[in-house]
Design a protein around this motif. Structure first.
Motif, PDB file in Angstrom:
ATOM      1  N   ASN A 114       0.726  -1.106  -0.006  1.00  0.00           N
ATOM      2  CA  ASN A 114       0.151   0.019   0.045  1.00  0.00           C
ATOM      3  C   ASN A 114       1.016   1.457  -0.100  1.00  0.00           C
ATOM      4  O   ASN A 114       0.478   2.184  -0.596  1.00  0.00           O
ATOM      5  N   SER A 115       2.066   1.145   0.695  1.00  0.00           N
ATOM      6  CA  SER A 115       2.859   2.315   0.984  1.00  0.00           C
ATOM      7  C   SER A 115       3.330   2.751  -0.268  1.00  0.00           C
ATOM      8  O   SER A 115       3.689   3.819  -1.038  1.00  0.00           O
ATOM      9  N   LEU A 116       4.145   1.442  -1.105  1.00  0.00           N
ATOM     10  CA  LEU A 116       4.530   1.919  -2.375  1.00  0.00           C
ATOM     11  C   LEU A 116       3.630   2.062  -3.630  1.00  0.00           C
ATOM     12  O   LEU A 116       3.879   3.126  -4.293  1.00  0.00           O
ATOM     13  N   VAL A 117       2.311   1.670  -3.644  1.00  0.00           N
ATOM     14  CA  VAL A 117       1.522   2.023  -4.467  1.00  0.00           C
ATOM     15  C   VAL A 117       1.037   3.364  -4.288  1.00  0.00           C
ATOM     16  O   VAL A 117       0.901   4.151  -5.070  1.00  0.00           O
ATOM     17  N   GLY A 118       0.682   3.525  -3.079  1.00  0.00           N
ATOM     18  CA  GLY A 118       0.198   5.039  -2.682  1.00  0.00           C
ATOM     19  C   GLY A 118       1.626   6.133  -2.980  1.00  0.00           C
ATOM     20  O   GLY A 118       1.180   7.381  -3.622  1.00  0.00           O
ATOM     21  N   GLY A 119       2.577   5.671  -2.853  1.00  0.00           N
ATOM     22  CA  GLY A 119       3.875   6.504  -3.160  1.00  0.00           C
ATOM     23  C   GLY A 119       3.821   6.882  -4.553  1.00  0.00           C
ATOM     24  O   GLY A 119       4.237   7.873  -5.048  1.00  0.00           O
ATOM     25  N   LEU A 120       3.859   5.727  -5.496  1.00  0.00           N
ATOM     26  CA  LEU A 120       3.921   5.864  -6.836  1.00  0.00           C
ATOM     27  C   LEU A 120       2.620   6.980  -7.448  1.00  0.00           C
ATOM     28  O   LEU A 120       3.171   7.673  -8.308  1.00  0.00           O
ATOM     29  N   ILE A 121       1.614   6.564  -6.987  1.00  0.00           N
ATOM     30  CA  ILE A 121       0.488   7.444  -7.279  1.00  0.00           C
ATOM     31  C   ILE A 121       0.676   8.644  -7.074  1.00  0.00           C
ATOM     32  O   ILE A 121       0.477   9.762  -7.691  1.00  0.00           O
ATOM     33  N   TYR A 122       1.200   9.196  -5.821  1.00  0.00           N
ATOM     34  CA  TYR A 122       1.386  10.394  -5.421  1.00  0.00           C
ATOM     35  C   TYR A 122       2.478  11.179  -6.287  1.00  0.00           C
ATOM     36  O   TYR A 122       2.347  12.251  -6.782  1.00  0.00           O
ATOM     37  N   ALA A 123       3.552  10.318  -6.551  1.00  0.00           N
ATOM     38  CA  ALA A 123       4.574  10.850  -7.172  1.00  0.00           C
ATOM     39  C   ALA A 123       3.872  11.170  -8.610  1.00  0.00           C
ATOM     40  O   ALA A 123       4.329  12.374  -9.311  1.00  0.00           O
ATOM     41  N   LEU A 125       0.805  12.065  -9.739  1.00  0.00           N
ATOM     42  CA  LEU A 125       0.042  13.222  -9.390  1.00  0.00           C
ATOM     43  C   LEU A 125       0.850  14.495  -9.207  1.00  0.00           C
ATOM     44  O   LEU A 125       0.358  15.435  -9.991  1.00  0.00           O
ATOM     45  N   MET A 126       1.865  14.308  -8.443  1.00  0.00           N
ATOM     46  CA  MET A 126       2.695  15.526  -8.403  1.00  0.00           C
ATOM     47  C   MET A 126       3.299  15.895  -9.627  1.00  0.00           C
ATOM     48  O   MET A 126       3.332  17.100 -10.077  1.00  0.00           O
ATOM     49  N   LEU A 127       3.961  14.922 -10.360  1.00  0.00           N
ATOM     50  CA  LEU A 127       4.460  15.067 -11.777  1.00  0.00           C
ATOM     51  C   LEU A 127       3.402  15.798 -12.638  1.00  0.00           C
ATOM     52  O   LEU A 127       3.790  16.911 -13.213  1.00  0.00           O
ATOM     53  N   VAL A 128       2.228  15.493 -12.790  1.00  0.00           N
ATOM     54  CA  VAL A 128       1.329  15.866 -13.454  1.00  0.00           C
ATOM     55  C   VAL A 128       0.945  17.258 -13.123  1.00  0.00           C
ATOM     56  O   VAL A 128       0.928  18.258 -13.911  1.00  0.00           O
ATOM     57  N   GLY A 129       0.486  17.420 -11.844  1.00  0.00           N
ATOM     58  CA  GLY A 129       0.139  18.846 -11.290  1.00  0.00           C
ATOM     59  C   GLY A 129       1.454  19.764 -11.420  1.00  0.00           C
ATOM     60  O   GLY A 129       1.217  20.955 -11.662  1.00  0.00           O
TER      61      GLY A 129
END
Length: 147
Positions: A114-123, A125-129
């Protein structure tokens, strides 16, 4: 509800300034320093394989095959993430003198995933934003002008 920054900083410092906090901090520094060596080794090896001269690169690297460097870097990165989970459990639990053994193993695989998948999704989204913030789309160029 307002955030009192002074009390938040004092609470955070008090959680680190005890036996467990210092032990976890030292462990994180050691694993983090150990992670940098295979990571930089992979970077230097990749640069060398692409033909880029690396004579002036001042990175702590060892001469190892790219697959070995990447594998070691990934394993140590997983170790850092595991230690982060143990640290969060310890600080939230309020333990200052001893880390319960269950914090090292209880549901560690799903929590780590969960931590790895959440971190990847966060990264992502931060890149796109960040891209949309730095280079906003021109609505007229994309949709055409309707004036």
């Amino acid at each position: 509800m307002t955030l009192n920054i002074g009390s938040s900083l004092a609470g955070g410092i008090s959680r680190v300034a005890n036996r467990n906090g210092l032990l976890l901090l030292v462990a994180y520094l050691l694993i983090g320093a150990a992670w940098q060596i295979p990571f930089y080794s992979a970077v230097v090896t990749g640069l060398e394989q692409s033909g880029t001269p690396t004579g002036n690169v001042a990175l702590p690297a060892i001469d190892a095959p790219l697959a070995v460097s990447v594998s070691a870097a990934i394993l140590l990165l997983l170790g850092l993430q595991w230690l982060t989970i143990v640290t969060i459990r310890t600080f939230v639990g309020g333990h200052t003198q001893e880390i319960p053994s269950e914090y090292y193993t209880r549901n560690i695989v799903p929590v780590l995933l969960n931590s790895l998948v959440g971190g990847l999704i966060y990264a992502v989204l931060m890149l796109v934003g960040s891209v949309l913030f730095v280079a906003p789309l021109n609505a007229d160029a994309v949709c055409g002008s309707y004036r």
